[in-house]
Design an enzyme around this catalytic site. Structure first.
Site, PDB file in Angstrom:
ATOM      1  N   ASP A 141      46.872  40.014  42.627  1.00 44.43           N
ATOM      2  CA  ASP A 141      45.984  41.253  43.143  1.00 44.43           C
ATOM      3  C   ASP A 141      44.342  41.295  42.244  1.00 44.43           C
ATOM      4  OD1 ASP A 141      44.834  44.478  41.877  1.00 44.43           O
ATOM      5  OD2 ASP A 141      44.418  44.166  44.382  1.00 44.43           O
TER       6      ASP A 141
ATOM      7  N   GLU B 167      44.161  36.972  45.521  1.00 46.89           N
ATOM      8  CA  GLU B 167      43.243  37.607  46.091  1.00 46.89           C
ATOM      9  C   GLU B 167      42.393  37.123  45.371  1.00 46.89           C
ATOM     10  OE1 GLU B 167      43.140  41.880  45.271  1.00 46.89           O
ATOM     11  OE2 GLU B 167      41.634  41.808  46.905  1.00 46.89           O
TER      12      GLU B 167
END
Lengths: 110, 709
Positions: B351, B388
């Site tokens: 993330d 990401e």
């Protein structure tokens, strides 16, 4: 949480009735009683119909018993698991190692 | 009997038998014989005390200061004898300076969670209201980390073979319609493995499963009276512990066994397990947030701090983990190695990964040590690493994330271009030609293959696929933030009506647009990712940021529904088609040339005229043909495939290129055709009557396959 183990010797098998709960505190002592039964060979039935709870340590004790039995040629059967205990054993991946019977009577016929 | 001379107690402190411990490994390790080794790092603490509790009790039963001789360098290590492995909880009190400007926030009154805790108590049962008066909310426990894996191992499937399914553990089976014995749990996921296999996904990406606090920032939404929670879990409390509240057996402390059994079952059915991991911030927030662990253990090491001691906030969540500090790097490595080795995890999605490339002062690094180390780590050597590749602090690194030949990335440009193209915007044809090839414009020059492009149209952030075609605007009022949260640039289209409608024409159009998106995603080179429920048209009623809802807004509804079943059938067939055709799944870049002498280039471009794509600014048409003989070396030859997208609103006639000699065109899918003719069982595709021309309705996708005549 207490555990009582009653061992009987009907003709078909050695039966160890587990009453109460197995946890980290009483598992070592339970091992002292139960392991020799597997080391002796033959058929051993654990009557779990009055086993209300089994903890992580208890699951590992059962697996240790099963492996001892596998090494000595003893047969281990779990009989009469309470639904909640059975589900816990299933979900944590331990149940697949065992032969089960619905009741003690069925186990003695195996 | 063990003859080692260093496993016997040497001290008695606070009534407990102890001795000096082993500096490594960090955390609480049960030694053979049952004694427990505790090891914790703090560079700036002046003293440390181990605090021991009986499970669930408010007051500790022992507080054991580490004697001076129990510290080596910055590591405090102690072995304690005679602890009950199931009934013991532990934490640390740290003495040290309370000098926030210098970055130190030691507070001896707080009991702190061990960052290396392998099991964490305090949130054992999902959503059970905690005792807010308990000062030690998240408590380390002594995990049973032994497990009988049998012959299980990570599956190590090549990235280009994956079809990733992004899912939330609880949402997948919490709804009553799921009909599982253990709703909302790891065990519940296992019960639904047959569904996932039938769908055709082979990798589940689990949204955060590291222990987190669902009650973080919990609040009652005034309009609805609903209790809003930290539902998604992007806020880590403990990096080494699976969330107990997601386990059917969490109340009994068996979450590790249950989680491992889940992984083993996924593997047994050919499904990889990828974890969504959040190293960019922790649950401690900024200086006003709770003191759970890092802040009180060694604030200056673990967090990026501004001069003056304020928390840098590149994550948007209050703090930023100081990832490139060598000690913190060690924690991240230890964590991932632990999950790879002990939990057999196949891959990790990072993330806000761009934060992992920032230095301790927040500046982006061109050669970030943590990202490099992860790429080369021995234990992680065959794990998928997916970034990401952006962060809220302004870094956007899609195509430029430092990859070291390993890292894959969420291709945000695929998402953006696909959404615009699919809703009929002009001028996307050139870019879409790159995106369906695995984005060589972004990755080929750097020597990165096509599979590292994780292609997606939807993810947990943003609209679901159904809502992408039902709403022009986000509707997040239920989040209690005045609809200010959530993305505004959704590139969505409501088909003429905002929200639910009975109008059959609009419903049919929405259904078709969902199918168009699925078709595009599954014929594109790269690694496709599907959002949980998009295969059943799941709706969040226009809410594009459902992070706080523990209810039907997030829960997958398994009830049978004609439209949902129709999309599921279409998705399943597209996935079966992809599986059947290696030409769709190569990890190499196209050459746009004939390198095998088949007479056809590996990929060729067409429009309404064969061999003539329309690249103009007003174009809404793209077609391509994949030559079946251009499969990867070692892969059997495939059949030639033709795909056409008519993203114009009007019917257009298409001239078809000739299929290879000896073959004729058959139809796999035509999204304009009414069910059941919208798609066919791979292998049973019917022949086209007219082999040279076909009309495509507006907003439809055609997929043809050449079969021997």
């Amino acid at each position: 949480m207490k555990l009582e183990i009653v061992v009987t010797h009907p003709p078909e098998a050695v039966v160890a009735t587990l009453i109460g709960s197995i946890n980290a505190a009483n598992a070592p002592e339970a091992a002292v009683t139960l392991l020799p039964l597997l080391e002796a060979g033959g058929t051993v039935v654990l009557d779990a119909s009055r086993l209300e709870y089994i903890s992580s340590a208890g699951l590992r004790l059962l697996l240790q018993l099963q492996r001892t039995g596998a090494a000595t040629g003893a047969r281990l059967i779990l009989a009469g698991l309470m639904p909640e205990v059975r589900e816990v054993m299933h979900v944590t991946g331990f149940l697949r190692n065992f032969t089960e019977a619905g009741t003690l009577a069925e186990a003695l016929k195996i | 009997m063990d003859t080692r001379i260093d496993l016997q107690p040497t001290h008695e402190v606070a009534g407990r038998a102890i001795r000096v411990g082993q500096a490594l490994p960090f955390g609480a390790t049960v030694l053979p014989g049952g004694a427990v080794n505790f090891s914790v790092f703090s560079r700036h603490a002046t003293a440390c005390t181990l605090v021991l509790f009986r499970r669930g009790e408010r007051e500790p039963f022992a507080e054991i200061p580490f004697p001076r001789e129990f510290r080596i360098g910055h590591v405090y290590a102690m072995i304690v004898f005679g602890l009950d492995r199931e009934e013991t909880e532990y934490g640390y009190r740290m003495d040290g300076p309370n000098d926030p400007v210098a970055g130190h926030r030691f507070d001896r009154s707080k009991i702190l969670l061990d960052p290396y805790a392998k099991a964490i108590g305090g949130r054992d049962i999902w959503r059970r209201t905690p005792d807010w008066t308990d000062p030690f909310q998240h408590r380390g426990r002594l995990a049973f980390d032994d497990f009988d894996w049998g012959d299980d191992h990570p599956l190590e499937r090549p990235l280009e073979e994956l079809v990733i399914y992004e899912m939330h553990v609880r949402s997948f089976t919490a709804h009553a319609s799921a009909g599982v014995n253990a709703p909302g749990t790891y065990a519940g996921l296992v019960e639904k493995i047959p569904y996932l296999k039938a769908l055709g996904v082979n990798c589940v990406e689990l949204m955060p499963i590291f222990e987190f606090d669902e009650f973080e920032n919990s609040r009652v939404e005034p309009q609805s009276g609903e209790l809003l929670l930290n539902y998604w879990g992007y806020s880590t409390v403990g990096f080494f512990a699976p969330k107990a509240g997601y386990a059917r057996t969490g109340a009994f402390g068996m979450e590790a066994d249950e989680f491992k059994t889940m992984v083993r079952e996924f593997h047994r059915h050919g499904i990889e397990v990828m974890l969504d991991v959040v190293f960019n911030h922790t649950a401690e927030g900024n200086e006003r947030g709770p003191s759970i662990s890092f802040r009180g253990l060694d604030n200056q090491t673990y967090y990026m701090l501004a001069p003056g001691g304020y928390y840098l906030n590149f994550s948007g969540c209050g703090n930023t983990v100081n990832c490139n500090n060598p000690v913190v790097r060690g924690l991240v490595l230890d964590c991932l190695r632990y999950w790879a080795a002990e939990y057999h995890i196949d891959g990790f999605r990072f993330d806000l990964a761009s934060i992992l490339g920032r230095d301790p002062w927040g500046a982006p690094m061109s050669n970030p040590p943590l990202i490099e180390q992860l790429a080369f780590d021995p234990v992680l050597g065959r794990c998928k690493l997916v970034a990401e590749a952006w962060d809220p602090g302004g870094l956007y690194q899609v195509g430029s994330f430092p990859a070291y030949g390993r890292w894959a990335e969420w291709n945000g440009k695929y998402r953006d271009a696909a959404r615009k193209f699919l809703k009929g915007e002009p001028g996307l044809v050139g870019e879409m030609a790159q995106r369906v090839q695995g984005s060589p414009d972004l990755y080929a020059a750097a020597g990165r293959g096509a599979a590292i492009s994780v292609n997606f149209i939807t993810a947990h952030d943003g609209f679901t696929l159904r809502d992408l075609y039902s709403y022009n605007h986000k509707h997040n009022l239920a989040n209690g933030e005045n609809n200010q949260d959530g993305a505004n640039d959704n590139e969505s289209w409501n088909c003429g009506h905002e929200g639910t409608t009975d109008d059959p024409a609009i419903r049919a159009l929405r259904q078709r647009l969902v199918k168009n998106a699925l078709a595009l995603l599954f014929v594109s080179r790269g690694t496709p990712m599907l959002l949980m429920g998009d295969e059943r048209g799941r709706t969040q009623h226009g809410n594009n940021n459902t992070y706080c809802h523990d209810n039907a807004l997030n829960w997958l509804d398994w009830s049978s529904d004609a439209e949902a079943d129709d999309i599921q059938r279409f998705a399943q067939r597209c996935l079966a088609f992809r599986r059947a055709h290696p030409v769709l799944r190569s990890g190499r870049h196209f050459r746009n040339a004939d390198s095998v002498g088949s007479g056809l280039p590996d990929i060729s471009w067409h429009g309404t005229r064969a061999w003539q794509a329309d690249w103009s600014a007003g174009s809404r048409v793209l077609a391509f043909m994949l030559c079946g003989r251009h499969t990867d070396p070692g892969t059997p030859e495939d059949q030639t495939i033709y795909v056409a997208f008519n993203m114009h609103w009007q019917w257009l006639g298409f001239e078809l290129p000739s299929p290879p000699a000896g073959t004729r065109w058959h139809v796999f899918a035509n999204t304009a055709a009414p069910t059941p003719e919208d798609c066919w069982e791979p292998g049973a595709e019917p022949p086209l009557a007219d082999q040279h021309h076909i009309g495509l309705d507006g907003r439809s996708v055609l997929i043809l396959i050449a079969k021997p005549s």
